[in-house]
Design a protein around this motif. Sequence first.
Motif, PDB file in Angstrom:
ATOM      1  N   LEU A 148       0.877  -1.166   0.000  1.00  0.00           N
ATOM      2  CA  LEU A 148       0.000   0.000   0.000  1.00  0.00           C
ATOM      3  C   LEU A 148       0.917   1.219   0.000  1.00  0.00           C
ATOM      4  O   LEU A 148       1.603   1.484   0.993  1.00  0.00           O
ATOM      5  N   LEU A 149       0.983   1.900  -1.116  1.00  0.00           N
ATOM      6  CA  LEU A 149       1.968   2.981  -1.256  1.00  0.00           C
ATOM      7  C   LEU A 149       1.238   4.309  -1.464  1.00  0.00           C
ATOM      8  O   LEU A 149       0.501   4.475  -2.436  1.00  0.00           O
ATOM      9  N   ASP A 150       1.464   5.237  -0.536  1.00  0.00           N
ATOM     10  CA  ASP A 150       0.780   6.526  -0.620  1.00  0.00           C
ATOM     11  C   ASP A 150       1.709   7.543  -1.279  1.00  0.00           C
ATOM     12  O   ASP A 150       2.673   8.003  -0.671  1.00  0.00           O
ATOM     13  N   GLU A 151       1.413   7.887  -2.499  1.00  0.00           N
ATOM     14  CA  GLU A 151       2.223   8.813  -3.298  1.00  0.00           C
ATOM     15  C   GLU A 151       3.719   8.480  -3.250  1.00  0.00           C
ATOM     16  O   GLU A 151       4.548   9.326  -2.864  1.00  0.00           O
ATOM     17  N   PRO A 152       4.065   7.269  -3.640  1.00  0.00           N
ATOM     18  CA  PRO A 152       5.466   6.864  -3.530  1.00  0.00           C
ATOM     19  C   PRO A 152       6.393   7.652  -4.443  1.00  0.00           C
ATOM     20  O   PRO A 152       7.599   7.656  -4.224  1.00  0.00           O
ATOM     21  N   THR A 153       5.842   8.331  -5.446  1.00  0.00           N
ATOM     22  CA  THR A 153       6.717   9.032  -6.389  1.00  0.00           C
ATOM     23  C   THR A 153       6.713  10.549  -6.177  1.00  0.00           C
ATOM     24  O   THR A 153       7.347  11.276  -6.937  1.00  0.00           O
ATOM     25  N   ALA A 154       6.011  11.003  -5.126  1.00  0.00           N
ATOM     26  CA  ALA A 154       5.785  12.450  -4.983  1.00  0.00           C
ATOM     27  C   ALA A 154       7.070  13.279  -4.981  1.00  0.00           C
ATOM     28  O   ALA A 154       7.119  14.348  -5.558  1.00  0.00           O
ATOM     29  N   HIS A 155       8.106  12.785  -4.308  1.00  0.00           N
ATOM     30  CA  HIS A 155       9.331  13.603  -4.208  1.00  0.00           C
ATOM     31  C   HIS A 155      10.432  13.093  -5.131  1.00  0.00           C
ATOM     32  O   HIS A 155      11.582  13.499  -5.001  1.00  0.00           O
ATOM     33  N   LEU A 156      10.096  12.168  -6.002  1.00  0.00           N
ATOM     34  CA  LEU A 156      11.163  11.529  -6.779  1.00  0.00           C
ATOM     35  C   LEU A 156      11.391  12.207  -8.120  1.00  0.00           C
ATOM     36  O   LEU A 156      10.452  12.701  -8.757  1.00  0.00           O
ATOM     37  N   ASP A 157      12.651  12.189  -8.554  1.00  0.00           N
ATOM     38  CA  ASP A 157      12.949  12.678  -9.899  1.00  0.00           C
ATOM     39  C   ASP A 157      12.414  11.664 -10.913  1.00  0.00           C
ATOM     40  O   ASP A 157      11.974  10.561 -10.543  1.00  0.00           O
ATOM     41  N   PHE A 158      12.439  12.040 -12.167  1.00  0.00           N
ATOM     42  CA  PHE A 158      11.789  11.217 -13.192  1.00  0.00           C
ATOM     43  C   PHE A 158      12.367   9.796 -13.234  1.00  0.00           C
ATOM     44  O   PHE A 158      11.631   8.806 -13.295  1.00  0.00           O
ATOM     45  N   LYS A 159      13.705   9.715 -13.146  1.00  0.00           N
ATOM     46  CA  LYS A 159      14.343   8.390 -13.198  1.00  0.00           C
ATOM     47  C   LYS A 159      13.873   7.513 -12.031  1.00  0.00           C
ATOM     48  O   LYS A 159      13.547   6.338 -12.216  1.00  0.00           O
ATOM     49  N   ASN A 160      13.822   8.115 -10.845  1.00  0.00           N
ATOM     50  CA  ASN A 160      13.411   7.325  -9.677  1.00  0.00           C
ATOM     51  C   ASN A 160      11.920   6.992  -9.689  1.00  0.00           C
ATOM     52  O   ASN A 160      11.514   5.956  -9.181  1.00  0.00           O
ATOM     53  N   GLN A 161      11.110   7.868 -10.294  1.00  0.00           N
ATOM     54  CA  GLN A 161       9.684   7.539 -10.453  1.00  0.00           C
ATOM     55  C   GLN A 161       9.551   6.277 -11.291  1.00  0.00           C
ATOM     56  O   GLN A 161       8.822   5.344 -10.956  1.00  0.00           O
ATOM     57  N   VAL A 162      10.293   6.277 -12.401  1.00  0.00           N
ATOM     58  CA  VAL A 162      10.241   5.141 -13.316  1.00  0.00           C
ATOM     59  C   VAL A 162      10.792   3.886 -12.622  1.00  0.00           C
ATOM     60  O   VAL A 162      10.254   2.789 -12.758  1.00  0.00           O
ATOM     61  N   LYS A 163      11.867   4.103 -11.827  1.00  0.00           N
ATOM     62  CA  LYS A 163      12.477   2.963 -11.133  1.00  0.00           C
ATOM     63  C   LYS A 163      11.497   2.347 -10.131  1.00  0.00           C
ATOM     64  O   LYS A 163      11.262   1.140 -10.132  1.00  0.00           O
ATOM     65  N   VAL A 164      10.891   3.204  -9.292  1.00  0.00           N
ATOM     66  CA  VAL A 164      10.000   2.683  -8.244  1.00  0.00           C
ATOM     67  C   VAL A 164       8.783   1.991  -8.862  1.00  0.00           C
ATOM     68  O   VAL A 164       8.419   0.880  -8.465  1.00  0.00           O
ATOM     69  N   LEU A 165       8.192   2.626  -9.852  1.00  0.00           N
ATOM     70  CA  LEU A 165       7.008   2.004 -10.451  1.00  0.00           C
ATOM     71  C   LEU A 165       7.391   0.746 -11.229  1.00  0.00           C
ATOM     72  O   LEU A 165       6.625  -0.217 -11.289  1.00  0.00           O
ATOM     73  N   GLY A 166       8.610   0.738 -11.783  1.00  0.00           N
ATOM     74  CA  GLY A 166       9.119  -0.470 -12.453  1.00  0.00           C
ATOM     75  C   GLY A 166       9.291  -1.613 -11.450  1.00  0.00           C
ATOM     76  O   GLY A 166       8.961  -2.766 -11.752  1.00  0.00           O
ATOM     77  N   ILE A 167       9.781  -1.275 -10.251  1.00  0.00           N
ATOM     78  CA  ILE A 167       9.941  -2.304  -9.206  1.00  0.00           C
ATOM     79  C   ILE A 167       8.560  -2.865  -8.831  1.00  0.00           C
ATOM     80  O   ILE A 167       8.380  -4.076  -8.683  1.00  0.00           O
ATOM     81  N   VAL A 168       7.581  -1.966  -8.720  1.00  0.00           N
ATOM     82  CA  VAL A 168       6.219  -2.428  -8.388  1.00  0.00           C
ATOM     83  C   VAL A 168       5.712  -3.387  -9.461  1.00  0.00           C
ATOM     84  O   VAL A 168       5.149  -4.443  -9.167  1.00  0.00           O
ATOM     85  N   ARG A 169       5.965  -3.048 -10.742  1.00  0.00           N
ATOM     86  CA  ARG A 169       5.487  -3.918 -11.841  1.00  0.00           C
ATOM     87  C   ARG A 169       6.198  -5.264 -11.805  1.00  0.00           C
ATOM     88  O   ARG A 169       5.603  -6.309 -12.052  1.00  0.00           O
ATOM     89  N   LYS A 170       7.509  -5.234 -11.484  1.00  0.00           N
ATOM     90  CA  LYS A 170       8.267  -6.483 -11.436  1.00  0.00           C
ATOM     91  C   LYS A 170       7.740  -7.357 -10.287  1.00  0.00           C
ATOM     92  O   LYS A 170       7.546  -8.565 -10.453  1.00  0.00           O
ATOM     93  N   LEU A 171       7.466  -6.718  -9.150  1.00  0.00           N
ATOM     94  CA  LEU A 171       6.921  -7.472  -8.017  1.00  0.00           C
ATOM     95  C   LEU A 171       5.539  -8.031  -8.369  1.00  0.00           C
ATOM     96  O   LEU A 171       5.183  -9.139  -7.966  1.00  0.00           O
ATOM     97  N   ALA A 172       4.792  -7.257  -9.158  1.00  0.00           N
ATOM     98  CA  ALA A 172       3.464  -7.726  -9.573  1.00  0.00           C
ATOM     99  C   ALA A 172       3.583  -9.015 -10.383  1.00  0.00           C
ATOM    100  O   ALA A 172       2.779  -9.939 -10.228  1.00  0.00           O
ATOM    101  N   GLN A 173       4.626  -9.082 -11.209  1.00  0.00           N
ATOM    102  CA  GLN A 173       4.836 -10.310 -11.994  1.00  0.00           C
ATOM    103  C   GLN A 173       5.119 -11.503 -11.089  1.00  0.00           C
ATOM    104  O   GLN A 173       4.853 -12.642 -11.441  1.00  0.00           O
ATOM    105  N   GLU A 174       5.674 -11.189  -9.901  1.00  0.00           N
ATOM    106  CA  GLU A 174       5.951 -12.275  -8.939  1.00  0.00           C
ATOM    107  C   GLU A 174       4.745 -12.543  -8.046  1.00  0.00           C
ATOM    108  O   GLU A 174       4.834 -13.307  -7.090  1.00  0.00           O
TER     109      GLU A 174
END
Length: 256
Positions: free
Chosen positions: A159-185
């Motif tokens: 349960l992630l509340d605005e996990p990308t709010a303070h992140l730069d573009f690269k880190n936004q993509v990284k965090v959401l990419g990690i979420v997608r990878k975990l979703a595959q698992e």
Amino acid sequence: MLEVRGLSFSYGDFSIEKVTFEVGRGEVVILLGPNGSGKTTMLKAIYGLLKPKEKCVFIDGKDFHGLPIRERARLAGYVPQSHTPPFPYTVLEVVVTGLASQLGPFESPRNEHYEKALEKLRLLGLEDFKDRPYTQLSGGQMQLVLIARALIQEPRVLLLDEPTAHLDFKNQVKVLGIVRKLAQEGISAIITLHDPNLASIYSDRIALVKEGKIMAIGRPHEVLREKTLRDVYGVPVCVIEFNGFRLILPRTEVIL
Ligand SMILES: Nc1ncnc2c1ncn2[C@@H]1O[C@H](COP(=O)(O)OP(=O)(O)OP(=O)(O)O)[C@@H](O)[C@H]1O
Ligand SMILES: [Mg+2]
């Protein structure tokens, strides 16, 4: 996998009312909606930080709020919108606190736990910060540490509340990419975001939240429509298609 059934909660002059939706195994549901619409309240009530009156959150059919805290921590990890630690813990220590509910009451974290914490910091590109006081990090770095702290629990639902709010573009993509990878698992996620385009790209389904209610829920192409978005945000938008994704832009009359 996770079922929210008729969740209601009131602060007094603000209420969320009869929120009902399901999240499948490995599914990413993104809550999108204006400031003050109740997204954080929903996440907190789902996690049990706010106490809804009725039993209304079920994981694999079990009443989630009725489970012992240890079991709840194994099932769900929560990353708050903001967090100030009471002490200047090091980054590594903050991540290890994610394991608190898995350790006995008088058990201290061992090497293997610190190794695990380091592994999560590495995943988020923060291993060089491990000995720094958490309170001396930038807002975005703190946010990444909190995500690492949730990941170390290896929960079944994030349960992630605005996990990308303070992140730069690269880190936004990284965090959401990690979420997608975990979703595959098979890890499910409920995330609040403000960027409809990131929601479109990274979600399986989007729930549009307005005034404490879910106004629409569905696949991005079902929910991200000009009229629906105008109703929710009160701003005229145009919807374009790119590489199979539905993307949202403000209309020129709003820009000029
Ligand atoms: N602790 C509280 N006590 C009383 N009212 C609260 C409290 N926390 C939030 N509210 C109110 O509840 C409403 C919903 O707040 P909430 O934080 O859930 O919105 P949100 O959708 O997460 O907004 P944002 O996008 O700005 O984070 C707001 O009107 C807010 O003022
Ligand atoms: Mg919020």
